[in-house]
Design a protein around this motif. Structure first.
Motif, PDB file in Angstrom:
ATOM      1  N   THR A 114      13.288  42.414  14.542  1.00 41.47           N
ATOM      2  CA  THR A 114      13.159  41.076  15.125  1.00 41.47           C
ATOM      3  C   THR A 114      13.833  40.066  14.209  1.00 41.47           C
ATOM      4  O   THR A 114      14.151  40.364  13.051  1.00 41.47           O
ATOM      5  N   TRP A 141      13.762  37.025  22.950  1.00 41.41           N
ATOM      6  CA  TRP A 141      12.854  36.114  22.270  1.00 41.41           C
ATOM      7  C   TRP A 141      11.952  35.427  23.290  1.00 41.41           C
ATOM      8  O   TRP A 141      12.292  35.248  24.447  1.00 41.41           O
ATOM      9  N   ASN A 185      19.271  42.298  13.981  1.00 40.57           N
ATOM     10  CA  ASN A 185      18.904  41.050  14.635  1.00 40.57           C
ATOM     11  C   ASN A 185      19.339  39.882  13.770  1.00 40.57           C
ATOM     12  O   ASN A 185      19.863  40.073  12.671  1.00 40.57           O
ATOM     13  N   ASP A 235      10.107  41.879  19.962  1.00 45.78           N
ATOM     14  CA  ASP A 235      10.393  40.577  20.544  1.00 45.78           C
ATOM     15  C   ASP A 235      10.302  39.516  19.457  1.00 45.78           C
ATOM     16  O   ASP A 235       9.316  39.465  18.709  1.00 45.78           O
ATOM     17  N   THR A 236      11.317  38.654  19.349  1.00 48.00           N
ATOM     18  CA  THR A 236      11.314  37.590  18.363  1.00 48.00           C
ATOM     19  C   THR A 236      10.370  36.472  18.795  1.00 48.00           C
ATOM     20  O   THR A 236      10.426  35.999  19.928  1.00 48.00           O
TER      21      THR A 236
END
Length: 540
Positions: free
Chosen positions: A192, A275, A152, A232-233
């Motif tokens: 992430t 995100w 990521n 999930d960012t």
């Protein structure tokens, strides 16, 4: 039906006055300064080449000078104030489809968005190293090797670059020379991108913990477990961080203490690889669909087909919006976008947004936050005409401006009649994508859509389309005249077999291969198919 946007200062950006004053009792830290030294290939560059206000006659809007986090800031807004348009000039390219292909740092995960600051481009690689490239020519300035693939984006703040690794560590490096400042052992893989706010680094891990670390020392400020992996960012706004878990819940945590303020179940199969967006008093979640992606694409095509009975495509938007919301209410597993209140997690409205583009491994496009308090979204495909290439592959995409007060949408694109399946298109439609993923970013008046076939702009001031890049030279329509071509003579499925390593992180159906293109000043940094290209535009 064009709405003039007032480009006021985005109050959610850097420079927020933090009103929360809390005493944080730091937990025992696992930060250290061990690890491998950076591998330096060149002397460190001037830390600020090209920085400053972009020059231009009568230019009153200050251009951004960096892209320090995913989507440009902690809110994940995807918006910069300056308008950057044609003519475009390619400055340089490196990677698979460069004149002299270089594979030393490739493959790079499809999750990665280039991060640009201090005249450097930070690119995490599946070989386990973070690379710092000279933004002027793409040359490697330094690299730092972790012990696991980096899948990521990185993040930059105050002279340091931060990233997570599948080796279980979160790293902080000196951005100028790549030397290790500290690293923190999480106990699980980290997939992430970092969220940087309030002097902390926030990152989620596969063990279900969200951690907050002091940016200076790496000391642990807090650690909160949600009970499901976090892929999930996260985003930040108003003293809170927001993210989705693989338990199909959206979360709001106190940035100061890590306390869970609220959580909300959303239909889908969790949140991963993209995100959350937070700003203008709202939070935007885009879950992975829990149904085959062809189902909502097909239903959307049928809903607006000229053969539908009763016909909907030629009705007023008031009627169309009502029908879309009714459809999503009756079929909640087809909902691609949730908009919730930051303070309570309550939904002020159901956005009239159909699953307009994406695939089995790709959620709907994340919205772009606007300084007027609204957001740009993609919200439906096909308008009136039959599906010439199958009910899930109409070459048309609608982009609009979503009111965050009442959930209404004002279209900001228009009809372009052509020979590719959109002749009978009606108002406010342009030929953009079919059933591949789409990503959005915006520079002033121009919305740029990154798709599996190319990158194109929608100029909301002049109502024209602006071709920027094409990834398949057989693609017609608006992409045909793109000044940037990734690989002439090959089709859009070229990635199949290009890299056989499981670390290449590409989707077998091509549906999650693109991130929004970052722009700094007047320069775009387009990353696609393991090729990075710098393209200079013109400030308008």
């Amino acid at each position: 039906m064009k709405k003039q946007l007032h480009y006021l200062k985005f109050i959610g950006r850097t420079g927020i006055i933090f009103l929360i004053i809390l005493t944080v009792f730091a937990l025992p830290a696992s930060a250290d300064t061990g690890g491998l030294p950076p591998q330096s290939n060149q002397p460190a560059v001037d830390p600020n080449p090209g920085e400053g206000v972009a020059a231009g006659e009568n230019l009153q809007i200050m251009a951004n000078t960096s892209w320090p986090q995913v989507q440009g800031d902690a809110h994940r807004s995807g918006y910069v104030p300056q308008t950057v348009g044609p003519p475009f000039t390619e400055l340089w390219r490196i990677g698979k489809y460069a004149p002299n292909p270089t594979d030393s740092m490739f493959p790079v995960s499809s999750r990665v968005q280039p991060i640009i600051a201090q005249g450097l481009i930070f690119m995490p690689s599946n070989d386990g190293s973070l690379y710092a490239l000279n933004a002027a020519n793409g040359a490697v300035v330094w690299s730092y090797a972790s012990q696991g693939p980096l899948v990521n984006s990185a993040g930059y703040e105050n002279g340091r670059v931060f990233f997570g690794s599948t080796d279980g560590y979160i790293y902080a490096l000196n951005a100028a020379n790549g030397s290790l400042v500290w690293r923190y052992k999480t106990g699980s893989t980290v997939k992430t991108a970092p969220l940087l706010a309030e002097g902390k680094v926030f990152m989620g891990g596969s063990d279900g913990y969200m951690v907050a670390l002091n940016q200076t020392s790496g000391a642990l400020a807090w650690r909160t477990k949600i009970g499901a992996p976090i892929f999930d960012t996260a985003a930040y706004d108003n003293g809170k961080i927001f993210f989705g878990g693989m338990d199909s819940k959206g979360y709001a945590l106190s940035a100061a203490t890590g306390a869970i303020i609220w959580s909300k179940v959303m239909y889908g199969q969790g949140f991963r690889d993209r995100w959350t967006v937070a700003g203008n008093g709202r939070v935007f979640f885009t879950p992975m669909l829990a149904v085959n992606h062809h189902v909502p694409l097909r239903d959307g095509t049928r809903m607006f087909s000229s053969s539908a009975s009763p016909a909907l495509y030629n009705q007023s938007w008031v009627t169309q919006r009502q029908k879309i919301v009714q459809h999503l209410t009756a079929n909640p597993y087809q909902r691609p976008l949730y908009v919730v209140d930051q303070n309570t997690g309550a939904e002020p409205f159901i956005p009239p947004v159909l699953f307009a583009s994406g695939g089995s491994q790709s959620p709907h496009a994340q919205p772009v936050l606007l300084p007027n308090g609204n957001a740009n979204v993609t919200y439906r495909r096909s308008f009136g005409e039959p599906a010439k290439y199958g009910q899930t592959t109409n070459d048309a995409l609608y982009t609009g401006e979503l009111s965050l007060v009442n959930g209404d949408i004002l279209p900001v694109d228009w009809c372009i009649k052509g020979s590719g399946g959109w002749e009978d298109c009606g108002p406010f439609k342009s030929p953009m994508v079919s059933d591949e993923s789409t990503a959005l970013m915006r520079t002033g008046n121009i919305i740029y859509l990154d798709t599996a076939r190319g990158t194109v702009g929608l100029d909301t001031a002049s109502q024209t389309t602006i071709p920027l890049a094409v990834y398949n030279n057989s693609t017609g329509s608006v992409f045909a005249n793109s000044p940037v071509v990734f690989y002439p003579g090959k089709n859009e499925w070229i990635f199949i077999g290009e890299y056989t390593s499981v670390l290449s992180e590409v989707s077998s159906d091509g549906n999650d291969l693109k991130r929004p293109t970052p722009v700094v000043g007047d320069t775009f940094y387009i990353f696609h198919y393991n090729t990075l290209i710098a393209v200079k535009g013109v400030l308008k």
